[in-house]
Design an enzyme around this catalytic site. Structure first.
Site, PDB file in Angstrom:
ATOM      1  N   SER A 131       0.794  -1.237   0.000  1.00 32.12           N
ATOM      2  CA  SER A 131       0.000   0.000   0.000  1.00 32.12           C
ATOM      3  C   SER A 131       0.817   1.273   0.000  1.00 32.12           C
ATOM      4  O   SER A 131       0.516   2.221   0.734  1.00 32.12           O
ATOM      5  CB  SER A 131      -0.943   0.040   1.201  1.00 32.12           C
ATOM      6  OG  SER A 131      -1.874  -0.945   1.068  1.00 32.12           O
ATOM      7  N   SER A 133       0.721   3.320  -2.382  1.00 35.53           N
ATOM      8  CA  SER A 133      -0.131   4.379  -2.935  1.00 35.53           C
ATOM      9  C   SER A 133      -1.098   4.923  -1.896  1.00 35.53           C
ATOM     10  O   SER A 133      -1.309   6.139  -1.822  1.00 35.53           O
ATOM     11  CB  SER A 133      -0.865   3.943  -4.203  1.00 35.53           C
ATOM     12  OG  SER A 133      -1.255   2.626  -4.137  1.00 35.53           O
ATOM     13  N   ASP A 177      -6.842  -0.219   2.820  1.00 37.05           N
ATOM     14  CA  ASP A 177      -5.467   0.292   2.858  1.00 37.05           C
ATOM     15  C   ASP A 177      -5.422   1.699   3.448  1.00 37.05           C
ATOM     16  O   ASP A 177      -4.585   2.011   4.304  1.00 37.05           O
ATOM     17  CB  ASP A 177      -4.864   0.333   1.449  1.00 37.05           C
ATOM     18  CG  ASP A 177      -4.915  -1.026   0.787  1.00 37.05           C
ATOM     19  OD1 ASP A 177      -5.190  -2.019   1.488  1.00 37.05           O
ATOM     20  OD2 ASP A 177      -4.692  -1.094  -0.431  1.00 37.05           O
TER      21      ASP A 177
HETATM   22  C1  GLA Z   1      -5.755  -3.736  -2.542  1.00 36.18           C
HETATM   23  C2  GLA Z   1      -6.921  -2.774  -2.342  1.00 36.18           C
HETATM   24  C3  GLA Z   1      -7.661  -3.065  -1.043  1.00 36.18           C
HETATM   25  C4  GLA Z   1      -8.042  -4.539  -0.952  1.00 36.18           C
HETATM   26  C5  GLA Z   1      -6.835  -5.429  -1.253  1.00 36.18           C
HETATM   27  C6  GLA Z   1      -7.208  -6.886  -1.341  1.00 36.18           C
HETATM   28  O1  GLA Z   1      -4.777  -3.540  -1.569  1.00 36.18           O
HETATM   29  O2  GLA Z   1      -6.457  -1.446  -2.328  1.00 36.18           O
HETATM   30  O3  GLA Z   1      -8.799  -2.239  -0.958  1.00 36.18           O
HETATM   31  O4  GLA Z   1      -9.129  -4.835  -1.786  1.00 36.18           O
HETATM   32  O5  GLA Z   1      -6.206  -5.080  -2.477  1.00 36.18           O
HETATM   33  O6  GLA Z   1      -7.658  -7.348  -0.115  1.00 36.18           O
END
Ligand code: GLA
Length: 389
Positions: A131, A133, A177
């Site tokens: 994450s 981003s 995230d």
């Molecule tokens: C990405 C998305 C989240 C979630 C995950 C999978 O990180 O940003 O919102 O859906 O994938 O669990």
């Protein structure tokens, strides 16, 4: 890059010191993958790898950005964000859509976004499923909150950032995230119900280490593959509504109901929905396992979650599967699974702290032997959410 270097880089770019530095963490997800856009519960934790953004107020209505890791700069105006163009009228580069999208989503809510100067760097490997981003989004939202002298709840801040990613960047992500980055609590996992938006903390036992293993593999289909998975879940809901007219999302389907009606579903939506329905049940079990400090049960749920992402949701890669399989014969491993959206990226391993060193060495050795690649492996801690330094 350390904080001194960040500060110096800011001064070299803008000929003045920053006013403050924002720290916005990445996240791992212990369990509950691909359920946040199906109204399900998730179990992430913010981590001690973070994005650092040095910020000063701007002199005009412009945002000037220096992405230090990419060695790229851009400037754009705040009064025509929807055009997604820089001050010279050229399309914004992909990386600048995140801060620009956040400004757009804050403005949509009537929140003041003054001009700013920013230089930033990330310890979170980009595109690795940790994450980076969301951390950039939440970090910039926090910077605007600080400069704009307004305040909304952390959850509301996360929702603005999700809106930016959904409607400005064009990825239909859920809220997990941004939520984890905004609301992280040191030493704890966050049990977050993405429907009611209620959340609670669950302590990670102090003798348990979070070990992240980066497969080094990135797949370009992340965005399209992700949006496709989401569409299949929506199709499964439509098909199931013939038999279960009360359901609004896969969250509403009990495992027993799924067993009764799954045979009527089309092939792909059936597999995707089976993952989601059972993953939601696994999250409920995982939270109670964490609360009773039942590590064995938690680990078993993580392995089951990985198998389901591989076989039913089809978002794993051979490299992630190897990383998970290797852990079964390594010392101190409680559980392992891919973390994040998949399509490459990282695995999360829960490991007994006193055996983490041997575990990491064994995992790196095994991965190199099996794939010829080097896995970067990090020992992490659950950390607090976005903050000013
Ligand atoms: C990405 C998305 C989240 C979630 C995950 C999978 O990180 O940003 O919102 O859906 O994938 O669990």
């Amino acid at each position: 890059m350390n904080l001194d270097q960040l500060q110096r880089a800011f001064e070299e770019t803008y000929r003045r010191p920053p006013q403050f530095i924002v720290r916005a963490p990445g996240r791992v997800n212990i369990l509950g993958e691909h359920v946040d856009y199906n109204d399900g519960p998730v179990l992430p934790a913010a981590i001690d790898q973070a994005v650092y953004i040095a910020v000063a107020p701007g002199q005009d209505d412009c945002v000037r950005l220096h992405a230090l890791d990419l060695n790229q700069q851009v400037a754009f105006r705040l009064d025509n964000l929807a055009q997604k163009r820089d001050v010279e009228g050229k399309p914004l580069p992909g990386w600048a859509l995140y801060p620009a999208g956040v400004a757009w989503a804050l403005q949509e809510a009537g929140l003041h976004t003054p001009g700013l100067l920013a230089a930033y760097t990330s310890e979170i490997p980009i595109g690795s499923g940790l994450s980076s981003s969301a951390a950039v989004e939440v970090g910039f939202a926090f910077a605007w909150q600080t400069l704009g002298s307004w305040e909304i709840s952390r959850l509301a801040l996360a929702q603005r950032c999700q809106k930016a990613e959904n409607q400005f960047v064009g990825v239909s992500c859920g809220l997990m995230d941004q939520f984890a980055c905004a609301c992280g609590v040191e030493g704890h996992a966050l049990y977050f119900d993405t429907r009611s938006l209620e959340w609670d903390i669950a302590p990670i036992p102090p003798e348990v280490a979070l070990v992240i293993a980066d497969s080094g593999v990135r797949r370009n289909l992340t965005h399209s593959g992700y949006n496709e998975r989401r569409a299949s879940c929506e199709q499964a809901v439509r098909e199931l509504q013939q038999y279960l007219p009360h359901i609004r999302s896969l969250r509403d389907v009990k495992t027993t109901e799924f067993a009764a009606y799954s045979m009527f579903l089309s092939e792909i939506p059936r597999r995707r929905a089976e993952h989601v329905v059972k993953e939601i049940a696994r999250v409920h079990s995982a939270v109670s396992a964490l609360r009773r400090a039942d590590k064995q049960a938690l680990g078993a749920l993580m392995y089951a979650g990985h198998n389901s992402l591989r076989n039913l949701y089809e978002v794993s890669t051979p490299e992630l599967d190897i990383l998970v399989e290797l852990t079964r014969s390594l010392p101190g491993c409680i559980g392992a699974r891919l973390t994040g959206a998949g399509f490459g990226g990282c695995t999360l391993n829960l490991v007994e702290l006193d055996q983490a060193e041997a575990f990491i060495a064994g995992l790196q050795r095994g991965y190199a032997q099996a794939t010829g690649r080097q896995a970067k492996v990090y020992l992490c801690r659950a950390s607090q959410g976005v903050s000013l330094l």
